[in-house]
Design a protein around this motif. Structure first.
Motif, PDB file in Angstrom:
ATOM      1  N   GLU A  51      -1.424  13.827  -4.965  1.00 51.31           N
ATOM      2  CA  GLU A  51      -1.734  12.403  -5.079  1.00 51.31           C
ATOM      3  C   GLU A  51      -0.637  11.552  -4.445  1.00 51.31           C
ATOM      4  O   GLU A  51       0.547  11.897  -4.521  1.00 51.31           O
ATOM      5  N   HIS A  52      -1.054  10.444  -3.869  1.00 48.24           N
ATOM      6  CA  HIS A  52      -0.117   9.476  -3.292  1.00 48.24           C
ATOM      7  C   HIS A  52      -0.570   8.096  -3.749  1.00 48.24           C
ATOM      8  O   HIS A  52      -1.645   7.636  -3.359  1.00 48.24           O
ATOM      9  N   GLU A  53       0.231   7.448  -4.574  1.00 49.90           N
ATOM     10  CA  GLU A  53      -0.136   6.116  -5.045  1.00 49.90           C
ATOM     11  C   GLU A  53       0.687   5.084  -4.284  1.00 49.90           C
ATOM     12  O   GLU A  53       1.910   5.241  -4.140  1.00 49.90           O
ATOM     13  N   VAL A  54       0.006   4.051  -3.798  1.00 54.34           N
ATOM     14  CA  VAL A  54       0.678   3.029  -2.994  1.00 54.34           C
ATOM     15  C   VAL A  54       0.317   1.643  -3.516  1.00 54.34           C
ATOM     16  O   VAL A  54      -0.681   1.466  -4.211  1.00 54.34           O
ATOM     17  N   GLU A  55       1.131   0.668  -3.159  1.00 57.65           N
ATOM     18  CA  GLU A  55       0.788  -0.727  -3.414  1.00 57.65           C
ATOM     19  C   GLU A  55       0.246  -1.285  -2.107  1.00 57.65           C
ATOM     20  O   GLU A  55       0.910  -1.215  -1.066  1.00 57.65           O
ATOM     21  N   ALA A  56      -0.966  -1.816  -2.168  1.00 61.46           N
ATOM     22  CA  ALA A  56      -1.655  -2.251  -0.956  1.00 61.46           C
ATOM     23  C   ALA A  56      -1.626  -3.764  -0.829  1.00 61.46           C
ATOM     24  O   ALA A  56      -1.815  -4.493  -1.806  1.00 61.46           O
ATOM     25  N   GLN A  57      -1.403  -4.220   0.377  1.00 62.55           N
ATOM     26  CA  GLN A  57      -1.407  -5.650   0.679  1.00 62.55           C
ATOM     27  C   GLN A  57      -2.838  -6.168   0.667  1.00 62.55           C
ATOM     28  O   GLN A  57      -3.694  -5.623   1.361  1.00 62.55           O
TER      29      GLN A  57
END
Ligand code: FES
Length: 108
Positions: A13-19
């Protein structure tokens, strides 16, 4: 910024904060998420941004355009919740979105 979790076919899993205002594909590219190839740069010409949208979010995303549907027909392992991530805009409603990447993009 909405958090989006990308899940590889391996389960990684890769969790990111998206613009907000960018695409789900761009969020993955900005954070170097593996498997999101996006070879055409978001112009609906490659289907290498194919992703499965978590069922809980399908209704929160506008229906795919005809152009997107045509390109999805060229993708491998298509499912009812398949989308081209370059065509899915990041909005506040997508907080907690989970997308799975198809095996064709995350293995060998
Ligand atoms: S990046 Fe090519 S179709 Fe989405």
């Amino acid at each position: 910024m909405p958090r989006i979790k990308f899940v590889m076919s391996s389960g990684a899993e890769h969790e990111v904060e998206a613009q907000e205002g960018t695409s789900v594909m761009q969020a993955a590219m900005d954070h170097l998420v593996p498997g999101m190839l996006a070879e055409c740069g978001g112009y609906t010409n490659c289907a290498t941004c194919h992703a499965y949208v978590d069922e809980a979010f399908v209704a929160k995303i506008p229906e795919p355009s005809e152009e997107e549907r045509v390109m999805l027909d060229c993708a491998f392992h298509v499912r009812p919740n398949s989308r081209l991530a370059c065509q899915v805009q990041v909005t506040p409603a997508l907080e907690g979105l989970v997308v799975h990447l198809p095996v064709s993009q995350t293995e060998g």
